[in-house]
Design a protein around this motif. Structure first.
Motif, PDB file in Angstrom:
ATOM      1  N   ALA A 228     -14.760  -2.902   4.465  1.00  0.00           N
ATOM      2  CA  ALA A 228     -13.331  -2.750   4.328  1.00  0.00           C
ATOM      3  C   ALA A 228     -12.339  -2.692   5.640  1.00  0.00           C
ATOM      4  O   ALA A 228     -11.284  -2.413   5.701  1.00  0.00           O
ATOM      5  CB  ALA A 228     -13.681  -0.849   4.256  1.00  0.00           C
ATOM      6  N   TYR A 229     -12.982  -3.362   6.759  1.00  0.00           N
ATOM      7  CA  TYR A 229     -12.051  -3.447   7.938  1.00  0.00           C
ATOM      8  C   TYR A 229     -10.902  -4.246   7.504  1.00  0.00           C
ATOM      9  O   TYR A 229     -11.033  -5.509   6.872  1.00  0.00           O
ATOM     10  CB  TYR A 229     -12.869  -4.032   9.041  1.00  0.00           C
ATOM     11  N   PRO A 230      -9.789  -3.876   8.193  1.00  0.00           N
ATOM     12  CA  PRO A 230      -8.458  -4.741   7.666  1.00  0.00           C
ATOM     13  C   PRO A 230      -8.489  -5.956   8.130  1.00  0.00           C
ATOM     14  O   PRO A 230      -8.941  -6.326   9.357  1.00  0.00           O
ATOM     15  CB  PRO A 230      -7.274  -3.739   8.191  1.00  0.00           C
TER      16      PRO A 230
ATOM     17  N   PRO B  73      -9.927 -10.592  23.490  1.00  0.00           N
ATOM     18  CA  PRO B  73     -10.682 -10.667  22.217  1.00  0.00           C
ATOM     19  C   PRO B  73     -10.380  -9.227  21.436  1.00  0.00           C
ATOM     20  O   PRO B  73     -10.243  -8.305  21.982  1.00  0.00           O
ATOM     21  CB  PRO B  73     -12.174 -10.054  22.920  1.00  0.00           C
ATOM     22  N   THR B  74     -10.154  -9.686  20.043  1.00  0.00           N
ATOM     23  CA  THR B  74      -9.747  -8.673  19.217  1.00  0.00           C
ATOM     24  C   THR B  74     -10.536  -8.728  17.769  1.00  0.00           C
ATOM     25  O   THR B  74     -10.941  -9.858  17.430  1.00  0.00           O
ATOM     26  CB  THR B  74      -8.195  -8.539  18.800  1.00  0.00           C
ATOM     27  N   MET B  75     -10.482  -7.782  16.970  1.00  0.00           N
ATOM     28  CA  MET B  75     -10.838  -7.640  15.537  1.00  0.00           C
ATOM     29  C   MET B  75      -9.618  -7.909  14.407  1.00  0.00           C
ATOM     30  O   MET B  75      -9.894  -7.856  13.396  1.00  0.00           O
ATOM     31  CB  MET B  75     -11.943  -6.720  15.306  1.00  0.00           C
TER      32      MET B  75
ATOM     33  N   GLY C 194      -0.896  -1.609  20.679  1.00  0.00           N
ATOM     34  CA  GLY C 194      -2.045  -1.526  21.865  1.00  0.00           C
ATOM     35  C   GLY C 194      -2.621  -2.929  21.900  1.00  0.00           C
ATOM     36  O   GLY C 194      -2.790  -3.352  23.246  1.00  0.00           O
ATOM     37  N   HIS C 195      -2.996  -3.801  20.887  1.00  0.00           N
ATOM     38  CA  HIS C 195      -3.418  -5.050  21.254  1.00  0.00           C
ATOM     39  C   HIS C 195      -2.194  -6.043  21.969  1.00  0.00           C
ATOM     40  O   HIS C 195      -2.703  -6.773  23.050  1.00  0.00           O
ATOM     41  CB  HIS C 195      -3.624  -5.727  19.825  1.00  0.00           C
ATOM     42  N   ILE C 196      -1.039  -5.818  21.481  1.00  0.00           N
ATOM     43  CA  ILE C 196      -0.073  -6.601  22.202  1.00  0.00           C
ATOM     44  C   ILE C 196       0.107  -6.236  23.495  1.00  0.00           C
ATOM     45  O   ILE C 196       0.348  -7.204  24.284  1.00  0.00           O
ATOM     46  CB  ILE C 196       1.346  -6.429  21.347  1.00  0.00           C
TER      47      ILE C 196
ATOM     48  N   ALA D 277      -6.955  -2.212  30.358  1.00  0.00           N
ATOM     49  CA  ALA D 277      -5.895  -1.922  30.079  1.00  0.00           C
ATOM     50  C   ALA D 277      -5.707  -0.252  29.734  1.00  0.00           C
ATOM     51  O   ALA D 277      -6.474   0.169  29.019  1.00  0.00           O
ATOM     52  CB  ALA D 277      -5.316  -2.800  28.949  1.00  0.00           C
ATOM     53  N   PRO D 278      -4.379   0.171  29.870  1.00  0.00           N
ATOM     54  CA  PRO D 278      -4.264   1.606  29.580  1.00  0.00           C
ATOM     55  C   PRO D 278      -4.138   1.724  28.019  1.00  0.00           C
ATOM     56  O   PRO D 278      -3.755   0.778  27.096  1.00  0.00           O
ATOM     57  CB  PRO D 278      -2.854   1.936  30.190  1.00  0.00           C
ATOM     58  N   ILE D 279      -4.240   2.979  27.516  1.00  0.00           N
ATOM     59  CA  ILE D 279      -4.372   3.393  26.000  1.00  0.00           C
ATOM     60  C   ILE D 279      -2.990   3.232  25.457  1.00  0.00           C
ATOM     61  O   ILE D 279      -2.229   4.151  26.013  1.00  0.00           O
ATOM     62  CB  ILE D 279      -5.090   4.675  25.701  1.00  0.00           C
TER      63      ILE D 279
ATOM     64  N   GLN E 148     -16.137   3.191  26.561  1.00  0.00           N
ATOM     65  CA  GLN E 148     -17.499   3.063  26.930  1.00  0.00           C
ATOM     66  C   GLN E 148     -17.755   1.592  26.892  1.00  0.00           C
ATOM     67  O   GLN E 148     -18.507   0.923  27.438  1.00  0.00           O
ATOM     68  CB  GLN E 148     -18.354   3.671  25.896  1.00  0.00           C
ATOM     69  N   GLN E 149     -17.072   0.820  25.635  1.00  0.00           N
ATOM     70  CA  GLN E 149     -17.130  -0.702  25.591  1.00  0.00           C
ATOM     71  C   GLN E 149     -16.726  -1.305  26.878  1.00  0.00           C
ATOM     72  O   GLN E 149     -17.399  -2.390  27.278  1.00  0.00           O
ATOM     73  CB  GLN E 149     -16.491  -1.038  24.445  1.00  0.00           C
ATOM     74  N   LEU E 150     -15.575  -0.992  27.446  1.00  0.00           N
ATOM     75  CA  LEU E 150     -15.262  -1.603  28.726  1.00  0.00           C
ATOM     76  C   LEU E 150     -16.069  -1.258  29.749  1.00  0.00           C
ATOM     77  O   LEU E 150     -16.386  -2.414  30.431  1.00  0.00           O
ATOM     78  CB  LEU E 150     -13.954  -0.601  29.096  1.00  0.00           C
TER      79      LEU E 150
END
Ligand code: AMP
Length: 290
Positions: free
Chosen positions: A79-81, A37-39, A45-47, A181-183, A160-162
Motif C-alpha cells: 500500500a506504500y504510495p 535516499p528516499t522511498m 520534508g524530502h525537498i 536534517a531537521p524535521i 533512530q534510523q539516523l
C-alpha cells in the motif's frame, strides 16, 4: 539500460551501472555529490533534504526505492504510495539525477548479505519492527557504495534510523559524511510524512497532538520531572485521543537506552510511535538541556 532522459525533465538512472557512470563523470570534472535516499511519495520534508544537500555539494542525487526488506510481514509495503512522475516534477531545478532501480536491480537472485547492528537497534522501533533496521542498513549501505557520495542526508524525523546509519558508517569506515536534517512540519506541528495521506480528515485534525504531547513531555523532563510518570501520562492522553500508541519514551539521545534514574541525565530525546487509523506515525523532539 541507458540513462532515461525522456520520461521526465530530470534524468533517471534505473541501474547501478548508470548511476555509477553519471557520478563518475562529475567526479572526473572535480565536482562533489550529495545523496538523498528516499522511498518516494516526496513532500516538502524530502525537498528540504535536497535543498540542504545542494548547500553541501555540486550535484544532488535522489534515490527513490520502496525497499521491500525494511517492511515486516503485515506492514504496508504493497500500500506504500508510489508517485514517481509527481516526485520527478518536484525535483526539477533541485536535484540533478533520480536513481530509481527496481527490486531485482537492488536484490538480484542469490542476494545473501544482510547488515545487522546491535546496540542502538535494541530499542523502540527495533523492538516493534524486528527486521526493519537490517533492511534499512543493508539498502543504505548499497546505495552509499553504489553512489559513493561526499555527503548523504537523512531526516531527524526517523531519529533512530539516523543513529543506525551514523553507527554503520562509522563502524564500516564508509567514506561519506552523514548529515542529519531537521524535521519539516506542517504549521500545526504534524511532522510531514508520506503516510499522512492515509489519515482521514478527523484523524488529520487529531494527529498534531503527537507533537504537542512530545513538546510538553520534553519541557517537563527538562525541568526535572519524573520521566516514567510523564511518559505514562502522555500514553494515556494518546489513548484518550484515539491513538493506539506503541511507545512514548524519553531516552539517551545517543544510545536510545533508558536512563538509570527517574530524570534525564545529559542529552535526551523524546520519541513517539502511535497508530492513528491506518497509518503508524512516528515523531521525536529534542529535550532541551536544563
Ligand atoms: P522516506 O521516504 O520516508 O524513507 O524518507 C526519506 C528521508 O526523508 C529520510 O531520511 C527521512 O528521515 C526524511 N524525512 C521524511 N520525513 C521528513 C520530515 N518531515 N522532515 C525531514 N526529513 C524527513
Amino acid at each position: 539500460m541507458p540513462l532515461d532522459t525522456t520520461s521526465y525533465a530530470l534524468p533517471v538512472a534505473r541501474t547501478i551501472q548508470d548511476l555509477r557512470a553519471t557520478v563518475q563523470k562529475w567526479r572526473d570534472a572535480g565536482e562533489t555529490v550529495a545523496l538523498v535516499p528516499t522511498m518516494g511519495a516526496l513532500h516538502s520534508g524530502h525537498i528540504s533534504l535536497v535543498d540542504l544537500g545542494r548547500t553541501h555539494a555540486d550535484h544532488v542525487v535522489v534515490s527513490i526505492f520502496v525497499n521491500p526488506t525494511q517492511f515486516g510481514p503485515g506492514e504496508d509495503f504493497d500500500a506504500y504510495p508510489r508517485t514517481e512522475a509527481e516526485d520527478a516534477k518536484q525535483l526539477v531545478g533541485k536535484a540533478d539525477l533520480i536513481f530509481a532501480p527496481n527490486a531485482r536491480e537492488m536484490y538480484p537472485e542469490g542476494f545473501s548479505t544482510t547488515i545487522n547492528l546491535s546496540g542502538v537497534t535494541a530499542h523502540l522501533e527495533g523492538l516493534s519492527r524486528p527486521t526493519h533496521f537490517a533492511g534499512v542498513a543493508t539498502v543504505v549501505a548499497k546505495l552509499l557504495l553504489t553512489c559513493l557520495p561526499d555527503v548523504a542526508l537523512f531526516g531527524q524525523k526517523d531519529y533512530q534510523q539516523l543513529l543506525v546509519i551514523q553507527t554503520m558508517v562509522r563502524d564500516l569506515n564508509l567514506p561519506v559524511k552523514i548529515i542529519g536534517a531537521p524535521i519539516a512540519r506542517d504549521p500545526d506541528g504534524l511532522a510531514l510524512s508520506s503516510r499522512n495521506i492515509y489519515l482521514t480528515e478527523t484523524e488529520r485534525a487529531t494527529a498534531p497532538h503527537i507533537h504537542r504531547i512530545l513538546q510538553e513531555a520534553a519541557q517537563k523532563a527538562a525541568q526535572g520531572a519524573d520521566i516514567k510518570a510523564l511518559c505514562a501520562h502522555g500514553m494515556a492522553e494518546l489513548k484518550e485521543l484515539g491513538f493506539i500508541p506503541d511507545y512514548l519514551e524519553i531516552r539517551n539521545a545517543t544510545t536510545l537506552a533508558p536512563f538509570d534514574s527517574n530524570s534525564v541525565e545529559g542529552p535526551a530525546r523524546a520519541l513517539i510511535a502511535a497508530k492513528l487509523g491506518q497509518p503508524r506515525l512516528i515523531d521525536n523532539i529534542d529535550v532541551p538541556s536544563a
